[in-house]
Design an enzyme around this catalytic site. Sequence first.
Site, PDB file in Angstrom:
ATOM      1  N   GLY A   1      -9.433  -4.171   6.904  1.00 20.59           N
ATOM      2  CA  GLY A   1      -8.339  -4.910   7.540  1.00 20.59           C
ATOM      3  C   GLY A   1      -8.003  -6.223   6.863  1.00 20.59           C
ATOM      4  O   GLY A   1      -7.474  -7.138   7.489  1.00 20.59           O
TER       5      GLY A   1
ATOM      6  N   TYR B   1     -11.605  11.207  11.237  1.00 21.26           N
ATOM      7  CA  TYR B   1     -10.272  11.186  10.626  1.00 21.26           C
ATOM      8  C   TYR B   1      -9.716  12.604  10.468  1.00 21.26           C
ATOM      9  O   TYR B   1     -10.331  13.458   9.820  1.00 21.26           O
ATOM     10  CB  TYR B   1     -10.297  10.507   9.251  1.00 21.26           C
ATOM     11  CG  TYR B   1     -10.858   9.096   9.246  1.00 21.26           C
ATOM     12  CD1 TYR B   1     -10.844   8.293  10.373  1.00 21.26           C
ATOM     13  CD2 TYR B   1     -11.420   8.566   8.088  1.00 21.26           C
ATOM     14  CE1 TYR B   1     -11.362   7.013  10.367  1.00 21.26           C
ATOM     15  CE2 TYR B   1     -11.941   7.278   8.057  1.00 21.26           C
ATOM     16  CZ  TYR B   1     -11.915   6.513   9.208  1.00 21.26           C
ATOM     17  OH  TYR B   1     -12.441   5.248   9.172  1.00 21.26           O
TER      18      TYR B   1
ATOM     19  N   ALA C   1      -4.537  -7.478   7.339  1.00 24.36           N
ATOM     20  CA  ALA C   1      -4.086  -7.656   8.731  1.00 24.36           C
ATOM     21  C   ALA C   1      -2.849  -6.809   9.024  1.00 24.36           C
ATOM     22  O   ALA C   1      -1.775  -7.318   9.345  1.00 24.36           O
ATOM     23  CB  ALA C   1      -3.821  -9.131   9.025  1.00 24.36           C
TER      24      ALA C   1
ATOM     25  N   LEU D   1       0.491  -7.685   7.453  1.00 21.73           N
ATOM     26  CA  LEU D   1       1.162  -8.951   7.797  1.00 21.73           C
ATOM     27  C   LEU D   1       0.960 -10.013   6.714  1.00 21.73           C
ATOM     28  O   LEU D   1       1.748 -10.946   6.604  1.00 21.73           O
ATOM     29  CB  LEU D   1       0.630  -9.488   9.139  1.00 21.73           C
ATOM     30  CG  LEU D   1       0.952  -8.630  10.365  1.00 21.73           C
ATOM     31  CD1 LEU D   1       0.196  -9.123  11.589  1.00 21.73           C
ATOM     32  CD2 LEU D   1       2.453  -8.618  10.630  1.00 21.73           C
TER      33      LEU D   1
END
Length: 302
Positions: free
Chosen positions: A202, A55, A205, A208
């Site tokens: 995640g 990162y 998502a 979403l």
Amino acid sequence: MNKLNNYKKLGKSEIEVSPVSFGCMSLGADQAQNEYLLRQAFEQGINFFDTADLYQKGENEKSVGKALKNIRKQVIIASKVGNQWRPDGSGWDWNPTKAYILQAVEKSLQRLQTDYLDLYLLHGGTLNDPIDETIEAFELLKEQGKIREYGISSIRPNVIREYVKRSHIASVMMQYSLLDRRPEETCLDLLQENQISVLARGSLAQGLLAGKTPKEYLSYSSLEVEKMAKAVAQSTNQNINAAAVAVKYVLGNAAVTTAVLGIRTEAQLKDALQVLHTSPLPTETRQDLARVLPPNIYDQHR
């Protein structure tokens, strides 16, 4: 820190982690803001912070190390290895060799201003890797006291099975959400049976499930995504918003030890803390959400 009574052990180890962990990948370049968010998270019960040497070419580790230096013994820090930046900075190459891992850990420790990592994860993995050599590297680092535990970050069932068979991994980090239920097919049960912690990433998502404009996601059409997002929104109440519902679904699986949430704003931290400080989703709600769409399954790396 306001330590909660719902911390869970990481695998079979003595390490205890909060059910929500701080995914540091999203942090920006403002050190003062980063320190504020990281310390606020700690003060309110989050004790597990996840970064990686990849990162921002190591700058992320530096920022996290600086912010947590004074409370190092009270926090759990995870970093990852295996992606080697090219000398010209044009990208990175996969390198899971023992020699590289032993060299990379020294740089991560330096950047994080610590003499040990609580958890060190292989940042990927394939069946073509020298898996036994990779495991040797992690075992050696454990013996040397440079890491307390190790694991892998992988969504590949065939790779996960090899590490379960051949190593003493404490955890597997994998993508898991109401729009990515592939881990439910075999991975979650396998890991739970072997007392290996799942670190879920995640869970929203890509946002979403928390209000972002619906679009295609994995095998789901934008209409299916919209249908799931609506179901999540309908499961909210005055104590819990859509983001928290989505994460609570993931945490409701017994194999999952913690949800790693990417945080870069105060609003995202607030959402993460809401997950931390509210009750689990009722079983009935989880079942209702699971019925909204047929679950997807892995079509590769089985």
